[in-house]
Design a protein around this motif. Structure first.
Motif, mmCIF file in Angstrom:
data_model
loop_
_atom_site.group_PDB
_atom_site.id
_atom_site.type_symbol
_atom_site.label_atom_id
_atom_site.label_comp_id
_atom_site.label_asym_id
_atom_site.label_seq_id
_atom_site.Cartn_x
_atom_site.Cartn_y
_atom_site.Cartn_z
ATOM 1 N N ALA A 13 -0.465 -7.799 2.490
ATOM 2 C CA ALA A 13 -1.244 -6.696 1.290
ATOM 3 C C ALA A 13 -0.984 -5.448 1.715
ATOM 4 N N HIS A 14 -0.215 -5.243 3.459
ATOM 5 C CA HIS A 14 -0.096 -3.988 3.750
ATOM 6 C C HIS A 14 0.772 -3.059 2.735
ATOM 7 N N GLU A 15 1.662 -3.253 2.065
ATOM 8 C CA GLU A 15 2.712 -3.389 1.582
ATOM 9 C C GLU A 15 2.513 -2.163 0.704
ATOM 10 N N PHE A 16 1.464 -2.938 -0.174
ATOM 11 C CA PHE A 16 0.513 -1.481 -1.218
ATOM 12 C C PHE A 16 0.316 -0.624 -0.785
ATOM 13 N N ILE A 17 0.271 -0.373 0.742
ATOM 14 C CA ILE A 17 0.069 1.263 0.868
ATOM 15 C C ILE A 17 0.429 2.106 0.072
ATOM 16 N N ARG A 18 0.678 3.168 -0.232
ATOM 17 C CA ARG A 18 1.143 4.142 -1.116
ATOM 18 C C ARG A 18 2.192 4.793 -0.313
ATOM 19 N N SER A 19 3.337 5.210 -1.219
ATOM 20 C CA SER A 19 4.681 5.961 -0.131
ATOM 21 C C SER A 19 4.973 6.874 -0.857
#
Length: 256
Positions: free
Chosen positions: A134-140
Motif C-alpha cells: 500500500a506504501h506506493e499509493f502515497i501521492r507524489s
C-alpha cells in the motif's frame, strides 16, 4: 486460465519451509492439493539444485521468485545467476525496505535502481517485476508513487506483479491497475480482502472475500497474465487449508 498456471507463493507457508526436509515435505503437500507451480520466497537455506530436484519430483514449476531488494538493486548479476540455476524467468522486487516515499531523492533512487537492475536481467532473458504494497499509493505530486514507478521505467526493464489485496488496501482498483498495465503483468498475486467487525480488513482465501474475481481474472487474461499466484500473508487457521480453499475456488471457477 489453465490449472498449470495457478501457483502458490511459498511465503504463505514460510513456517513450513525452514529446512530442506521441511521444504520437501511441504512441496509434496502443495502438489497433492493440486498446484503445479510455486513462487519461491520466505524459504530457509537450500541449494538451488536440490530445490529444483524436489520440484521436478513433485511436478512443480518454479514460475517466479522474490529476491532480497538490496541484492536486486546492488548485485543484479547474482539474481541472474540464481534464476538461471532455478530455471526461472521472473523475480520481483518484494518490498521497499528503507525507501522514504515522502522524499523525492529516495523515490527517484528506487526508480532508477529498478530500471538499471531490470536492464541487467533483461539482457539475460529474464524479467524483473515490482511487487506492490500500500506504501506506493502515497501521492507524489498529482500521481501515486506506483504510477511513477511504471511511468519512469522502461517496460523492457520492469514489469508488474500487482498484489490485489494491497492495491485495494491502498485505495486502488485491482481491475483498473491490471488494465493500465496490460502487456506488463506476467504474474498476478491473487489475494482476497475481507472486512471484519468493527471495520478491520484482513487477508482472505481467494473467493472468500470482497474482491471481484470474475472481473480481475478476465482483466488479467486480457492483459496477458501467465501466472496466477495465490498468496495469503496470514491465515486464520491451518495455512494448508487456506491454500486449498484458494486453489479449489480458482480451479473450479476459471479453469477451462
Amino acid at each position: 486460465m489453465k490449472v498449470e498456471n495457478i501457483a502458490i507463493q511459498l511465503y504463505t507457508l514460510r513456517e513450513f519451509i525452514r529446512t530442506p526436509a521441511d521444504i520437501a515435505a511441504t512441496l509434496k503437500r502443495v502438489a497433492q492439493i493440486g498446484y503445479r507451480a510455486v513462487q519461491v520466497s520466505g524459504m530457509g537455506p537450500i541449494e538451488e539444485s536440490e530445490l529444483v530436484a524436489i520440484c521436478q519430483g513433485e511436478g512443480l514449476t518454479i514460475c517466479a521468485t522474490h529476491e532480497p531488494g538490496d541484492v536486486i538493486l546492488k548485485s543484479p548479476e547474482k539474481v541472474v545467476e540464481r534464476l538461471s540455476k532455478l530455471g526461472c524467468k521472473y523475480t520481483a522486487y518484494p518490498f521497499p525496505a528503507g525507501i522514504d516515499f515522502a522524499d523525492e531523492a529516495s523515490v527517484q533512487g528506487l526508480i532508477s535502481g529498478l530500471d538499471k537492475s531490470g536492464a541487467v536481467l533483461a539482457s539475460a532473458g529474464q524479467t524483473l517485476l515490482y511487487h506492490n504494497h500500500a506504501h506506493e499509493f502515497i501521492r507524489s505530486g498529482n500521481r501515486t508513487v506506483l504510477d511513477r514507478i511504471y511511468a519512469e521505467t522502461d517496460p523492457r526493464n520492469l514489469a508488474a506483479e500487482p498484489d490485489t489485496y494491497w492495491v485495494q488496501y491502498g485505495g486502488g482498483d485491482p481491475v483498473t491497475w491490471i488494465e493500465k498495465l496490460s502487456g506488463r503483468v506476467p504474474v498476478l498475486h491473487c489475494k482476497d480482502y475481507v472486512v471484519e467487525p468493527p471495520d478491520k480488513p484482513r487477508f482472505a482465501e481467494v473467493g472468500y472475500g470482497n474482491l471481484n474475481w470474475l472481473a480481475i481474472v478476465a482483466a488479467a487474461e486480457k492483459a496477458g497474465t501467465e501466472w496466477f499466484v495465490v498468496e495469503q500473508d496470514t491465515c486464520p487457521g491451518d495455512p494448508f487449508e487456506s491454500i486449498k480453499l484458494s486453489f479449489d475456488y480458482l480451479s473450479k471457477t476459471f479453469v477451462s
